[in-house]
Scaffold this active site. Structure first.
Site, PDB file in Angstrom:
ATOM      1  N   LEU A 169      -6.401   2.246 -15.981  1.00 40.98           N
ATOM      2  CA  LEU A 169      -5.560   2.903 -14.984  1.00 40.98           C
ATOM      3  C   LEU A 169      -4.541   3.813 -15.649  1.00 40.98           C
ATOM      4  O   LEU A 169      -4.384   4.970 -15.294  1.00 40.98           O
ATOM      5  CB  LEU A 169      -4.818   1.843 -14.160  1.00 40.98           C
ATOM      6  N   VAL A 217      -4.074   7.932 -15.442  1.00 39.08           N
ATOM      7  CA  VAL A 217      -2.850   8.499 -14.881  1.00 39.08           C
ATOM      8  C   VAL A 217      -2.134   9.377 -15.902  1.00 39.08           C
ATOM      9  O   VAL A 217      -1.562  10.407 -15.557  1.00 39.08           O
ATOM     10  CB  VAL A 217      -1.938   7.353 -14.390  1.00 39.08           C
ATOM     11  N   SER A 218      -2.181   9.008 -17.163  1.00 48.37           N
ATOM     12  CA  SER A 218      -1.416   9.719 -18.181  1.00 48.37           C
ATOM     13  C   SER A 218      -1.804  11.183 -18.274  1.00 48.37           C
ATOM     14  O   SER A 218      -0.976  12.040 -18.597  1.00 48.37           O
ATOM     15  CB  SER A 218      -1.608   9.051 -19.541  1.00 48.37           C
ATOM     16  N   LYS A 257      -4.533   9.785   1.222  1.00 48.74           N
ATOM     17  CA  LYS A 257      -5.786   9.027   1.171  1.00 48.74           C
ATOM     18  C   LYS A 257      -5.541   7.717   0.440  1.00 48.74           C
ATOM     19  O   LYS A 257      -5.178   7.705  -0.737  1.00 48.74           O
ATOM     20  CB  LYS A 257      -6.868   9.848   0.451  1.00 48.74           C
ATOM     21  N   ASP A 305     -21.581  15.260  -1.139  1.00 48.50           N
ATOM     22  CA  ASP A 305     -21.356  14.777   0.229  1.00 48.50           C
ATOM     23  C   ASP A 305     -20.897  15.919   1.137  1.00 48.50           C
ATOM     24  O   ASP A 305     -19.928  15.771   1.892  1.00 48.50           O
ATOM     25  CB  ASP A 305     -20.324  13.644   0.224  1.00 48.50           C
TER      26      ASP A 305
END
Length: 628
Positions: A320, A324-325, A369, A460
């Protein structure tokens, strides 16, 4: 001292070596590939024998990426039970490929190969990749021929080049191909090989190899091994751990030395204890000084790293933070309290659709979201896309205690195209607006297909993932299923029924052409106003062939009967609609290689807009067929 007999022997030896080198210089392996006749060639599924080699290709994942197949697709034919196993050097593998006959140019003619895109990294050359990564299953001369516009000395890092891996398919009309031959395995002739040893390895006769390949096989030539069934490869057993070394004999220590050692150890421990107290004190003093200087982002990072109450393990926590970094400087990092307040605690009244909520932060409206942490690929892709026809990511938030991630997007005011075509909207879209929406979506797809490296496949595309802003301009949204890199194969099929390309549904093939197919379905929705799949489960694209049969008048009449009724009340030329329908039909070709690219689609849709504009400005002439 060299005697005469020794001198004579050395002369003969060097003459022998010179003669061998001369032979190798005169008999080079095939460089131009293996010719084929497109009219007598049926594409086939076959295999290459590939050898695991370190340091880069000692696992099935890296080899699968090279050949655009999954690990299981290599493990099963290669007699490997665990697809995650670490391979050993020169371990034999059977890698599946799809072989076809391809016209190159006047010099090379048509050759049979399976093409694989390779993205260049620093230090790569056509020759190195051909001989090392693809292990002489191709040649750099053939790579140059297949990529005529590429300058070998000027290949950019990140540029994708097609490498043609040599192959053959059984041709039943040739007498040397026995009827029971199902596969012609591509095998590179090694320096220590001879025809007899190769035949023995595969359990066939030397004559059967010579009948296919001739008698003049050379080192690093590709041989085609005729087999009725795949060979049962013998794989090495997992290496055993070495036995522990025997315990060392205890040294004999003098009693005086023992007392001195104890005293010295006590003094050393005392000094270490004092130093430790000093360091801990300085650490806490420094920590208290810095605590007040933390920015909002640093506080959130600190909270995240310090949280141990989440439902995920340490490995996930490290991943994680690594994800994020990369985004800390590019995107705004929100606090979970901000998003909670913005969406009234993620109240259903703020729900837009799915898990996307409308929220207001500092007077500005956003779309939030909410998701469990599976946004790694989406974040990675969104960092490198920036286009007016793609929904923009503004920031994100991580909640380590619940292992949730929140992506904060720009808010697109007029909702999804699906709601305008099939939902609660009472106002109907004009043909001009529909044309503009189609062009906007095509431009967004053109950007991710052609202007990102590696290319991005959305996977999609559908009317509910196309959003309309205040000016009714379209933006492509939801990159949750997107994949960076194409021409891959996956065993995990995801998507929306009615939009999924046939080759992806049946074989798991991921390419930009699957987005083209889905875009063709969206064009059918724009023209017909009908859902991509009806209540009976019938897909909209199943009957597109009906519009290519009969006379032009019959085609136009059938199209008018099929069109959205609201469009029939407008005045515009049917030529514009026919042109869009032609684009849709070409996008929906079951053969992905025959579908157009987004460059061609954007150009064709621009012509439809021109046709509409001509009518809008000049009015309808008596000769033009209208929608009335």
């Amino acid at each position: 001292m060299i005697t005469k007999p020794m001198y004579g022997f050395l002369v003969l030896f060097f003459l022998f070596i010179f003669n061998q080198n001369l032979c190798y210089a005169q008999e080079l392996p095939t460089t131009s590939g293996y010719t084929c006749n497109p009219n007598q060639f049926n594409p086939c599924q076959t295999y290459v024998l590939y050898r695991a080699r370190g340091p880069e290709f000692l696992d099935l994942a890296s080899i699968g990426d090279l050949f655009s197949v999954s690990r299981l697709m290599i493990a099963n034919p290669s007699n490997i039970s665990n697809p995650n196993t670490t391979l050993v050097n020169d371990q034999p593998l059977l890698v599946p490929i799809t072989c076809s006959c391809n016209n190159i140019n006047a010099t090379f003619g048509s050759i049979s190969y399976a093409g694989f895109n390779y993205t260049f990294k620093s230090g790569d050359t056509m020759y190195r990749i051909s001989t090392t990564n693809f292990q002489n299953l191709t040649t750099y001369q053939s790579v140059q021929a297949v990529n005529p516009t590429v300058v070998p000395e000027n290949i950019d890092i990140g540029q994708a080049i097609k490498f043609p891996v040599f192959c053959k398919c059984p041709n039943r009309t040739q007498p040397q191909i026995q009827t029971q031959t199902r596969f012609l395995i591509s095998y590179v002739f090694q320096p220590a090989d001879n025809i007899s040893s190769i035949a023995s390895r595969f359990g066939i006769t030397p004559q059967s190899i010579r009948e296919i390949n001739g008698n003049n096989s050379k080192i690093f030539d590709t041989l085609f091994i005729p087999l009725s069934n795949l060979p049962n490869l013998t794989q090495p057993a997992a290496p055993n751990a070495p036995p522990p070394p025997p315990p060392a004999a205890a040294p004999v220590v003098d009693e005086n030395d023992r007392k001195g050692a104890v005293i010295g150890l006590a003094i050393a421990l005392g000094i270490c204890g004092l130093l430790l107290i000093l360091v801990v004190g300085l650490f806490y003093r420094e920590k208290s000084v810095k605590k007040e200087k933390y920015s909002d982002v640093e506080r959130q990072k600190s909270l995240y790293l310090g949280s141990k109450k989440g439902s995920f393990n340490k490995d996930v926590e490290v991943n994680l933070m690594a994800d994020v970094s990369e985004c800390l400087d590019k995107y705004k990092m929100y606090k979970i309290e901000q998003l909670w307040e913005a969406t009234d605690g993620f109240d259903e009244g703020c729900l837009i659709q799915g898990s996307v909520y409308k929220g207001t932060i500092d007077g500005e409206v956003f779309a939030v979201k909410k998701m469990k942490w599976n946004a790694r690929e989406e974040l990675k892709i969104l960092q490198k896309v920036n286009h007016g026809n793609l929904v923009k990511l503004e920031g994100f938030c991580i909640d380590p205690k619940e292992a949730n991630c929140y992506l904060v997007y720009e808010y697109v005011e007029n909702g999804s195209l699906h709601s305008w075509l099939h939902g609660e909207k009472t106002e109907k879209l004009s043909w001009k607006t529909r044309l503009r929406i189609a062009t906007d979506v095509a431009n967004g797809l053109l950007y991710i297909h052609e202007h990102t490296r590696p290319r991005v496949v959305h996977k999609d595309i559908k009317s509910s993932n196309i959003l309309l802003d205040s000016n009714m301009r379209a933006k492509v949204a939801n990159f949750g299923l997107a994949k960076s890199g194409c021409n891959a194969i996956t065993m995990h099929i995801v998507g929306t029924q009615g939009y999924i390309a046939p080759e992806y549904l049946t074989d798991g093939i991921v390419s930009t052409k699957m987005d083209v197919f889905s875009f063709g379905v969206v064009l059918l929705e724009l023209v017909s106003g009908k859902e991509a799949i009806d209540d009976e489960g019938k897909v909209l694209w199943a009957k597109v062939g009906d519009f290519s049969e009969g006379s032009e008048e019959r085609k136009v009449r059938k199209l008018q009967e099929w069109m959205d009724e609201s469009l029939l009340r407008e005045e515009f030329t049917m030529e514009s609609v026919v042109n869009v329908m032609g684009v849709a039909v070409s996008c929906l070709n079951k053969d992905p290689s025959r579908r157009p690219g987004m460059v061609e689609i954007v150009y064709a849709l621009s012509k439809s807009i021109d046709l509409f504009s001509d009518v809008s400005e000049e009015g309808l002439s008596p000769r033009q067929v209208t929608a009335r």
